[in-house]
Scaffold this active site. Structure first.
Site, PDB file in Angstrom:
ATOM      1  N   GLU A 278      -6.052  -1.282  -3.314  1.00  0.00           N
ATOM      2  CA  GLU A 278      -5.604  -0.372  -4.374  1.00  0.00           C
ATOM      3  C   GLU A 278      -4.437   0.426  -3.834  1.00  0.00           C
ATOM      4  O   GLU A 278      -4.581   1.187  -2.870  1.00  0.00           O
ATOM      5  CB  GLU A 278      -6.726   0.556  -4.853  1.00  0.00           C
ATOM      6  CG  GLU A 278      -7.813  -0.153  -5.642  1.00  0.00           C
ATOM      7  CD  GLU A 278      -8.807   0.804  -6.298  1.00  0.00           C
ATOM      8  OE1 GLU A 278      -8.397   1.951  -6.647  1.00  0.00           O
ATOM      9  OE2 GLU A 278      -9.972   0.411  -6.466  1.00  0.00           O
TER      10      GLU A 278
ATOM     11  N   GLU B 231     -14.979   1.669  -2.862  1.00  0.00           N
ATOM     12  CA  GLU B 231     -14.926   3.128  -2.665  1.00  0.00           C
ATOM     13  C   GLU B 231     -16.329   3.696  -2.484  1.00  0.00           C
ATOM     14  O   GLU B 231     -16.748   4.628  -3.184  1.00  0.00           O
ATOM     15  CB  GLU B 231     -14.179   3.811  -3.815  1.00  0.00           C
ATOM     16  CG  GLU B 231     -12.709   3.437  -3.841  1.00  0.00           C
ATOM     17  CD  GLU B 231     -11.855   4.274  -4.802  1.00  0.00           C
ATOM     18  OE1 GLU B 231     -12.416   5.129  -5.527  1.00  0.00           O
ATOM     19  OE2 GLU B 231     -10.628   4.084  -4.818  1.00  0.00           O
TER      20      GLU B 231
END
Length: 515
Positions: free
Chosen positions: A318, A195
């Site tokens: 994810e 991220e």
């Protein structure tokens, strides 16, 4: 022929609905099928977050819970049963504040650290690199290591790779030997940051692309240990991130990640309860879940632009439903219950991944134990398997099988103007030639009869299993751990040359066609 069948299917669908019957039509065409559904789509994710590692996989030093070197064995047994193919660690957001050398060597000498992302708790680093790889060894799964790009250095990642993978004379190999493992681990899957658009450094895609080039250059392929480097990809609908990163780094990485969470309300500030919600919120959740189809399709199209041969895997490392935490629990620990709704999300999402197996080569449910959409929940010595676990149990038949394209024409499921297709599906043929079809019926009140035309499939009979419950809010508790479990499904039969299955409301069904 296919067009002709589609017209017939549509006619039967409309005819059935006109008489108050919920019917769906499907066409499965096995001719020329060659795309493999990678087992790595069924991967898991365990971050240093809440009770995922500590008080999850990792028990206290004097615990009476059966363990091997502090690794909890009932969890290991449960995950081995469903053949999880890989486990991602140490994060998540935690990965970009984790410095691996703090987690090796004698445990009583390891420095403590503050987990600034998740609850501000102090971690003692007793679970580190060797402990993680011991866990993967017990699970018979591949490790997927997320390296620190946000607060780490190129040298730090480079030496972690050397520490784990180099079989020779070097400072890192000597240090590994000193810590009790002379032979290299040969870890293939490496995340180059996590991220990076957010908690991993708030980078722009242009800046991250340059960082990937630097870090990936010095993450070496040592003899017998080629790396599969996974670039930090987009947050849900950020198609620009994928565009820029693919343009700038092309086919250098093995994979490009994508993160997407199903938020029941669509509001991150008030996501909704895991177990207390009405039908409209249930349907809104399923609509949000089904957006994964759009995301995989659109990000995939951008990747196709720069990688038409599909050399770069889409890695959805994810995914899952994210609700408000259970009342009375630490808000930074992300502990939530797991209901029949979660099982339907799991089945639907895995169907989407299966059907896009030409691009989606890996995925990781967030998370394995005690965090978000878990497979396993623990309470001291007690352990329960969630409805999501049981879906992964059913779907393991698709691992490394050949994708069989299946087209479904489904009735709508509508509440207060919110509409989704009631039925979704995926299908595969395993190495023995056995065909498996997974159906999900999202409708909360109506059974749906699905008639499937099977082209190029040799079969004589059908067997089935299912996960279902009366209410979408039903869940397994520590007092009633088997309320939702895998059950025999007898609602399928051969009718002429068609497979006819009557799917109960709120059900995930896997059919096995016998020759």
């Amino acid at each position: 022929m296919k067009k002709h069948l589609s017209i017939i299917a549509l006619f039967l669908l409309l005819f059935g609905q006109a008489f108050g019957q919920q019917t769906a039509q499907a066409i499965l065409n096995a001719k020329g099928a060659k795309t493999q559904i990678s087992r790595h789509i069924y991967g898991q994710f365990s971050e240093h977050l809440g009770r995922s590692i500590y008080d999850g996989f990792w028990v206290s030093e004097n615990s009476k819970i059966p363990n091997k070197g502090r690794i909890r064995l009932d969890i290991v047994a449960a995950l081995k049963k469903i053949h999880i193919p890989n486990l991602r660690w140490p994060g998540g957001c935690f990965a970009d504040e984790y410095h691996w050398r703090d987690g090796i060597g004698p445990r009583n000498q390891r420095p403590k650290m503050v987990n600034t992302n998740w609850g501000g708790v102090t971690e003692d680093n007793s679970f580190g690199t060797h402990e993680f790889l011991d866990l993967c060894g017990l699970l018979h799964c591949e490790p997927y290591v997320s390296a620190n790009v946000g607060s780490g250095t190129v040298e730090e990642m480079s030496k972690w790779v050397e520490y784990l993978n180099f079989d020779g004379v070097s400072p890192m190999a000597a240090l590994r030997t000193q810590n009790g493992h002379p032979k290299p681990y040969k870890v293939s899957f490496w995340g180059v940051g996590n991220e990076s658009w957010g908690c991993g450094g708030e980078m722009t895609p242009e800046f991250y692309s340059d960082q990937f080039r630097r870090y990936a250059t010095y993450a070496r392929n040592y003899p017998g240990a080629p790396l599969k480097k996974i670039a930090s990809g987009a947050n849900s609908f950020d198609f620009n991130w994928t565009e820029v990163v693919m343009k700038n780094i092309g086919t250098r990485p093995w994979g490009l990640s994508l993160h997407y969470y199903t938020i029941p309300t669509g509001n991150w500030g008030k996501k909704g309860s895991a177990t207390q919600f009405e039908e409209k919120e249930y349907l809104t959740t399923m609509r949000n879940c089904l957006q994964m189809e759009e995301l995989v399709t659109k990000h995939g199209a951008i990747m196709d632009k720069y990688d038409p041969q599909k050399k770069v895997a889409m890695v959805v490392d994810e995914w899952g439903v994210w609700t408000d935490v259970e009342p009375g629990t630490n808000p930074g620990f992300l502990y939530q219950q797991n209901s029949m709704r979660d099982a339907l999300i799991a089945g639907t999402t895995l169907n989407i991944f299966n059907n896009h197996a030409d691009r989606v080569k890996m995925a990781n449910l967030a998370q394995t134990v005690n965090v978000l959409q878990s497979l396993v929940l623990t309470q001291k010595e007690k352990m329960i398997l969630t409805p999501t676990y049981h879906v992964f149990d059913l779907y393991q038949v698709h691992q490394d099988a050949t994708l069989l394209p299946i087209a479904v024409q489904s009735p709508d499921y509508t509440i207060d103007g919110i509409t989704v297709p009631a039925v979704n599906a995926s299908a595969s043929r395993d190495s023995s030639g056995t065909v498996h079809i997974s159906f999900v019926n999202l409708d909360a009140t109506n059974k749906v009869t699905v008639s499937t035309a099977l082209q190029d499939v040799d079969w004589k009979s059908v067997q089935g299993q299912m996960v279902t419950s009366a209410k979408f809010t039903d869940y397994n508790s520590f007092d009633n751990p088997s309320k939702i479990k895998v059950a025999v499904f007898n609602g399928a039969k051969k009718q002429g040359d068609q497979l006819v299955a009557e799917l109960p409301p709120l059900s995930v069904v896997v059919l096995t066609l016998k020759k």
